[in-house]
Design an enzyme around this catalytic site. Structure first.
Site, PDB file in Angstrom:
ATOM      1  N   HIS A   1       0.811  -1.212   0.000  1.00 57.23           N
ATOM      2  CA  HIS A   1       0.000   0.000   0.000  1.00 57.23           C
ATOM      3  C   HIS A   1       0.853   1.275   0.000  1.00 57.23           C
ATOM      4  CE1 HIS A   1      -3.089  -2.954   0.679  1.00 57.23           C
ATOM      5  NE2 HIS A   1      -2.409  -3.379   1.735  1.00 57.23           N
TER       6      HIS A   1
ATOM      7  N   GLU B   1      -1.884   0.583   7.859  1.00 55.92           N
ATOM      8  CA  GLU B   1      -1.048  -0.494   7.350  1.00 55.92           C
ATOM      9  C   GLU B   1       0.084   0.060   6.495  1.00 55.92           C
ATOM     10  OE1 GLU B   1      -1.309  -4.603   4.702  1.00 55.92           O
ATOM     11  OE2 GLU B   1      -3.051  -3.268   4.848  1.00 55.92           O
TER      12      GLU B   1
ATOM     13  N   HIS C   1       3.045  -6.806   4.653  1.00 57.61           N
ATOM     14  CA  HIS C   1       1.662  -6.426   4.914  1.00 57.61           C
ATOM     15  C   HIS C   1       1.265  -6.690   6.362  1.00 57.61           C
ATOM     16  CE1 HIS C   1       0.238  -5.613   0.796  1.00 57.61           C
ATOM     17  NE2 HIS C   1       1.209  -6.453   0.460  1.00 57.61           N
TER      18      HIS C   1
ATOM     19  N   GLU D   1       2.072 -11.389   5.958  1.00 55.67           N
ATOM     20  CA  GLU D   1       1.053 -10.691   6.758  1.00 55.67           C
ATOM     21  C   GLU D   1       1.498 -10.805   8.207  1.00 55.67           C
ATOM     22  OE1 GLU D   1      -1.607  -9.035   5.755  1.00 55.67           O
ATOM     23  OE2 GLU D   1      -1.581  -9.522   3.625  1.00 55.67           O
TER      24      GLU D   1
END
Length: 306
Positions: free
Chosen positions: A96, A133, A188, A270
């Site tokens: 992101h 995030e 992430h 993650e």
């Protein structure tokens, strides 16, 4: 944070890798996972790698500098002056981009991921306290860059807060391919339900459709993911996700453009679930983020040294 589409789309149905990680004695059961990307703060957007359609991806390759995060306590193979990764190239993909929130029209443009067309990028999720995030992934990625650079690796970031939004998921894949990276890791944090805790590593499925052909990278990507999952658990003292992967900390997916379009070994990590208060407490800790970076670095180093 690539959301888990298994309940919403047949194509996004992840396949669990049948591998059991040995539990580390005394590890606290934490979590952190990836699911399908949906919306900002309360959930996630559609794809894991935040992307933008800017022409020519922004790539940064830089050694550690004063003022950047310290290497921390070190880990396996992280001895001062030991440049064990000399001659190796690692691409780090901070998931992101903080600017994505202000560029919805750009990131909502569809790109071809081989098996489908998906949004160029997403905003990512955030903690209840507003820690995004995008901020988390950039911080961990910078720490990871320093650790790997200290070991002699050439490190390339897909972005470093140096562009307004993105890059798009297809461009992120191209950056790793163009660098002929020995390993690519997309960083992430998940946006799942409260009570869902722990980390997981997303591996590419065997895909051969359109521009996507992961045939040659499925095996090495799996090995890379297994090494990272093992070292991440050791470094952070956290456990694999309790909500997918059957306790392995591994999940195989065919719906993520960043993996489908890669021609070099690549995984998504993650690190935890930002929507769970207990995981969020860890993710917002600079000390814990250093441990997360250390675990990923150790996993990459173990993989590259064979």
């Amino acid at each position: 944070m690539p959301y888990d589409h298994r309940k919403t789309s047949r194509r996004a149905r992840p396949r669990t890798l049948a591998l059991v990680l040995a539990a580390t004695a005394g590890c606290a059961v934490l979590a952190g996972c990836a699911a399908p990307e949906a919306a900002p703060p309360g959930g996630k957007s559609v794809e894991s790698p935040t992307a933008s359609r800017a022409t020519g991806g922004t790539v940064t390759s830089a050694p550690a500098t004063q003022g950047s995060p310290t290497a921390g306590s070190g880990g396996p193979g992280d001895q001062a002056g030991a440049r064990t990764l000399a001659g190796r190239t690692v691409v780090i993909d901070p998931g992101h981009n903080s600017g994505n929130f202000r560029h919805s029209s750009e990131i909502n443009q569809k790109v071809n991921i081989g098996t489908d067309r998906k949004e160029c990028d997403t905003t990512g999720t955030s903690t209840n306290g507003g820690y995004t995030e995008a901020s988390f992934t950039l911080d961990v990625s910078r720490r990871l860059r320093e650790l790997l650079t200290a070991r002699g690796a050439k490190v390339v970031l897909t972005h470093d807060a140096d562009r307004a939004w993105g890059p798009c998921i297809d461009e992120r894949a191209r950056i790793g391919n163009a660098a002929r990276a020995d390993a690519v890791v997309s960083v992430h944090a998940d946006g799942s339900a409260v009570g869902h805790r722990g980390f997981h590593v997303i591996l590419p499925a065997r895909v051969r459709e359109g521009a996507a052909d992961t045939t040659k990278i499925v095996g090495p990507s799996r090995e890379l993911g297994e090494r990272i999952a093992d070292r991440f658990a050791r470094a952070t003292g956290t456990a694999p996700a309790n909500y997918l992967g059957s306790g392995t900390g591994l999940d195989v997916r065919d719906d993520l453009g960043g993996l489908n379009l890669s021609t070099v070994p690549k995984v998504f990590v993650e690190c935890g679930n930002m929507r769970d208060p207990k995981d969020a407490q860890l993710l917002t800790s600079a000390t814990w983020r250093q441990k997360a970076a250390q675990g990923i670095a150790d996993g990459i180093a173990t993989y590259l040294k064979g």
